[in-house]
Write a protein that holds these residues in place. Structure first.
Motif, mmCIF file in Angstrom:
data_model
loop_
_atom_site.group_PDB
_atom_site.id
_atom_site.type_symbol
_atom_site.label_atom_id
_atom_site.label_comp_id
_atom_site.label_asym_id
_atom_site.label_seq_id
_atom_site.Cartn_x
_atom_site.Cartn_y
_atom_site.Cartn_z
ATOM 1 N N ARG A 151 -4.098 4.693 -1.238
ATOM 2 C CA ARG A 151 -3.367 3.884 -0.249
ATOM 3 C C ARG A 151 -4.314 3.314 0.798
ATOM 4 N N TYR A 176 0.086 7.166 -6.444
ATOM 5 C CA TYR A 176 -1.297 7.630 -6.569
ATOM 6 C C TYR A 176 -1.783 8.487 -5.402
ATOM 7 N N VAL A 179 -6.870 -3.852 -6.221
ATOM 8 C CA VAL A 179 -5.496 -3.439 -5.930
ATOM 9 C C VAL A 179 -4.492 -3.860 -6.998
ATOM 10 N N ALA A 231 -6.568 0.647 -0.854
ATOM 11 C CA ALA A 231 -5.780 -0.583 -1.084
ATOM 12 C C ALA A 231 -5.570 -1.340 0.222
ATOM 13 N N SER A 255 3.751 1.545 -1.436
ATOM 14 C CA SER A 255 4.227 1.694 -2.813
ATOM 15 C C SER A 255 3.153 2.327 -3.688
ATOM 16 N N ILE A 256 1.899 1.935 -3.481
ATOM 17 C CA ILE A 256 0.795 2.530 -4.229
ATOM 18 C C ILE A 256 0.683 4.014 -3.920
ATOM 19 N N SER A 257 0.900 4.384 -2.651
ATOM 20 C CA SER A 257 0.774 5.802 -2.276
ATOM 21 C C SER A 257 1.867 6.663 -2.893
ATOM 22 N N PRO A 313 -3.662 -1.338 -10.240
ATOM 23 C CA PRO A 313 -2.885 -0.141 -9.917
ATOM 24 C C PRO A 313 -1.444 -0.443 -9.520
ATOM 25 N N PHE A 314 -1.236 -1.537 -8.778
ATOM 26 C CA PHE A 314 0.118 -1.864 -8.343
ATOM 27 C C PHE A 314 0.998 -2.269 -9.528
ATOM 28 N N ALA A 353 1.865 0.733 -11.592
ATOM 29 C CA ALA A 353 2.843 1.581 -10.918
ATOM 30 C C ALA A 353 4.249 1.018 -11.041
ATOM 31 N N ALA A 370 -6.692 6.472 -10.212
ATOM 32 C CA ALA A 370 -6.588 5.248 -9.403
ATOM 33 C C ALA A 370 -7.896 4.953 -8.682
ATOM 34 N N SER A 409 0.828 -1.209 0.000
ATOM 35 C CA SER A 409 0.000 0.000 0.000
ATOM 36 C C SER A 409 0.861 1.257 0.000
#
Length: 465
Positions: free
Chosen positions: A119, A114, A397, A122, A109-111, A400-401, A404, A415, A107
C-alpha cells in the motif's frame, strides 16, 4: 481596448466565474470520507461530467493537436482508439469491484489484498505519477496564459496558475472539484467544436482528404510497415490502454453508488470521449493541411496567429478548463494518498481524527504544489512528461491492482517482488532500450510485474500475508 486585452479579459472573467461557482458550492465536510468522495449521491450524468473533465486535461488537447504534425495518420488512429478503449476496460473492471466499493483510494484497495507495505509503495508511486500529471497541466496553463500576456516572465505565470490551482484543492475537497468540473466540462464541450470550425474557416476551408493523400505520413498502405515511429505509437497505445487505471480515475468508481452505476459512467463517458477526440483531431488536421512544414513547437503559435482575438480567448479558456479540471483532481488524490494511505499506515492506525487527516491533506497539497512548480520549470516538453507519467506508476501499481480486482489473492511478498520487478524493468528499459528504439516500456514492465507476482505466488512456499 487593445486587441491583446480581449482574450485576457475573457480568461479573467472565466476564472472568476469558476472561482465563484466553487465557493458557492463549498460545504464544510464533516468526515474525511465526505472530503474524499462527497456524499456518494451523485447521479450518473454529473459523474460522467466530472470523469470527462478528468480525462481531458489540457495536455491531451495541446499534445493531441501538435503531434499530428509529427506522426500523421498514426497519431489520428492512436487518438481515436485511446479515447474509448481504456474506459471500456475500466467499465468492465468496475463490475468486479464490489469488495472495494467502501475504500477511499486505489492504494487502500491494494492493501486489502496485499497488506500494508505494498500500500505504501503503491501510494508513493501514484504520488510521483500525479506530480508529473499536474506538471503537464501547469505547463499547459502557463503556455495558455502566455498566449494572452507576453509581457510577463513565464516563471511568474507558472507560479500564478499554480496558486489558482491549489486553492481549489484546499478549500472544499472533492465536492468543490466536482461542481467546478461540471462547469468546465460544459464550457469545454461548447468551445472545442467552435474552435475546430473557426480554424476551418481561418485556414481557407482546406481539403483534408485530398491533401492528406499526397502526404507520406498519411499513406494507409504504409501503416503495416515496421518503422520506428510505428513502434513508438504502438507502445504508447499499449501504455495508454491501462493508464486510465489510476487513483483519480478509480476514485470515480468509489464515488458511485454501486458497481453498476460506476460501469455505466465509464461506458457512456467513452462515447463522449470519442466525440471530443474527433474535434481535437479535426483541429490538428486543419492546421497540418494549412501549414504542413511547421515544427511541432510552432503549431499553437500558428493557430493563435490565424484566429480572431475573441476566438483566441476561447482557445485559452478551453486549455485552462481542461488543465484545471484534471490538475485539481490529481492534487486532491495526492492529498488523500499521503494522509490516508501513507501516514495512517506508518502510524498503524485504522482511525485518525478527521481534523488531523484534513490538516495532513492540506499540507500535502502545499508540498506537492512546490514540487510541481519546480518540475514544471525544469521540463516543459509535454511529450517527454507524458512518457514519464506512464513510467511512474504503470510498471509498479497497475498489475497488482488489476489482479486484485479479478480475484487474485497473493501475499505481501509476491506483490513487493512484482513491484520491484516492474521498477527494475522500466529503469533498465529506459537506460538501454528506449534510447535506441524510442519505444515506451511501461506496458512491458507492467507485464513483467504481473508475471513475476503470479510465479512467486504459485511456486514459492506460501508465507504469511
Amino acid at each position: 481596448m487593445s486587441v491583446l486585452n480581449i482574450p485576457l479579459l475573457m480568461v479573467g472573467g472565466f476564472l472568476l466565474l469558476t472561482l465563484g461557482i466553487g465557493v458557492f458550492f463549498t460545504r464544510i465536510s464533516t468526515s474525511f470520507r465526505e472530503y474524499v468522495l462527497g456524499d456518494q449521491a451523485l447521479n450518473t450524468a454529473p459523474l460522467i461530467g466530472t470523469l470527462l473533465a478528468l480525462i481531458y486535461g489540457g495536455g491531451r488537447l495541446m499534445i493531441g493537436v501538435e503531434q499530428i504534425h509529427n506522426f500523421g495518420i498514426l497519431w489520428v488512429i492512436f487518438m481515436l482508439l485511446s479515447s474509448f478503449l481504456p474506459y471500456w476496460v475500466i467499465s468492465w473492471l468496475a463490475l468486479h469491484m464490489r469488495p472495494f466499493m467502501r475504500n477511499l483510494s486505489m492504494s487502500e484497495s491494494i492493501s486489502r489484498v496485499y497488506g500494508q507495505y505494498p500500500r505504501i509503495v503503491a501510494s508513493l508511486s501514484n504520488i510521483c505519477f500525479s506530480i508529473v500529471t499536474i506538471a503537464i497541466q501547469v505547463n499547459v496553463m502557463s503556455r495558455s496564459i502566455g498566449m494572452c500576456i507576453d509581457w510577463v516572465h513565464p516563471s511568474m505565470i507558472t507560479l500564478f496558475v499554480s496558486l489558482i490551482l491549489f486553492f481549489y484543492s484546499r478549500i472544499g475537497g472533492i465536492r468543490i472539484i466536482t461542481f467546478t468540473d461540471i462547469t468546465q466540462t460544459f464550457v469545454f464541450f461548447l468551445i472545442i467544436p467552435f474552435l475546430a470550425f473557426s480554424i476551418f474557416e481561418a485556414t481557407g476551408k482546406p481539403e483534408i482528404l485530398a491533401f492528406s493523400a499526397t502526404q507520406e505520413n498519411f499513406q494507409f498502405d504504409k501503416l503495416f510497415q515496421v518503422e520506428p515511429k510505428k513502434l513508438t505509437i504502438l507502445t504508447l497505445f499499449l501504455s495508454s490502454l491501462v493508464a486510465g487505471i489510476n487513483p483519480p480515475t478509480i476514485q470515480k468508481i468509489y464515488m458511485s453508488a454501486n458497481c453498476l452505476q460506476a460501469s455505466m459512467v465509464f461506458f457512456f463517458a467513452s462515447f463522449l470521449s470519442l466525440f471530443v477526440s474527433f474535434f481535437i483531431i479535426l483541429l490538428g488536421l486543419y492546421t497540418y493541411v494549412a501549414a504542413p512544414d511547421l515544427l511541432v513547437e510552432g503549431v499553437w503559435s500558428y493557430i493563435m496567429a490565424h484566429i480572431s482575438p475573441i476566438c483566441k480567448g476561447f482557445v485559452v479558456m478551453s486549455l485552462l478548463t481542461m488543465a484545471m479540471s484534471t490538475a485539481d483532481a490529481y492534487l486532491n488524490s495526492c492529498s488523500v494518498m499521503f494522509s490516508n494511505d501513507i501516514v495512517c499506515s506508518i502510524m498503524n492506525k485504522k482511525s485518525v481524527p478527521y481534523h488531523r487527516q484534513l490538516r495532513w491533506a492540506r499540507l500535502t497539497a502545499l508540498c506537492i504544489g512546490i514540487i510541481t512548480i519546480l518540475l514544471s520549470l525544469y521540463c516543459s516538453d509535454l511529450f517527454v512528461l507524458l512518457q514519464l507519467r506512464f513510467d511512474c506508476f504503470i510498471p509498479i501499481v497497475t498489475a497488482p491492482f488489476i489482479l486484485a480486482v479479478l480475484g487474485f489473492r497473493g501475499s505481501s511478498r509476491s506483490a513487493l517482488i512484482g513491484m520491484a520487478t516492474g521498477m527494475l524493468t522500466i529503469l533498465a528499459w529506459n537506460k538501454w532500450i528506449e534510447p535506441v528504439t524510442a519505444m515506451n516500456g511501461a506496458f512491458m514492465a507492467m507485464l513483467a510485474n504481473g508475471l513475476v507476482m503470479v510465479v512467486v505466488h504459485y511456486l514459492l512456499p506460501k508465507g504469511k500475508k
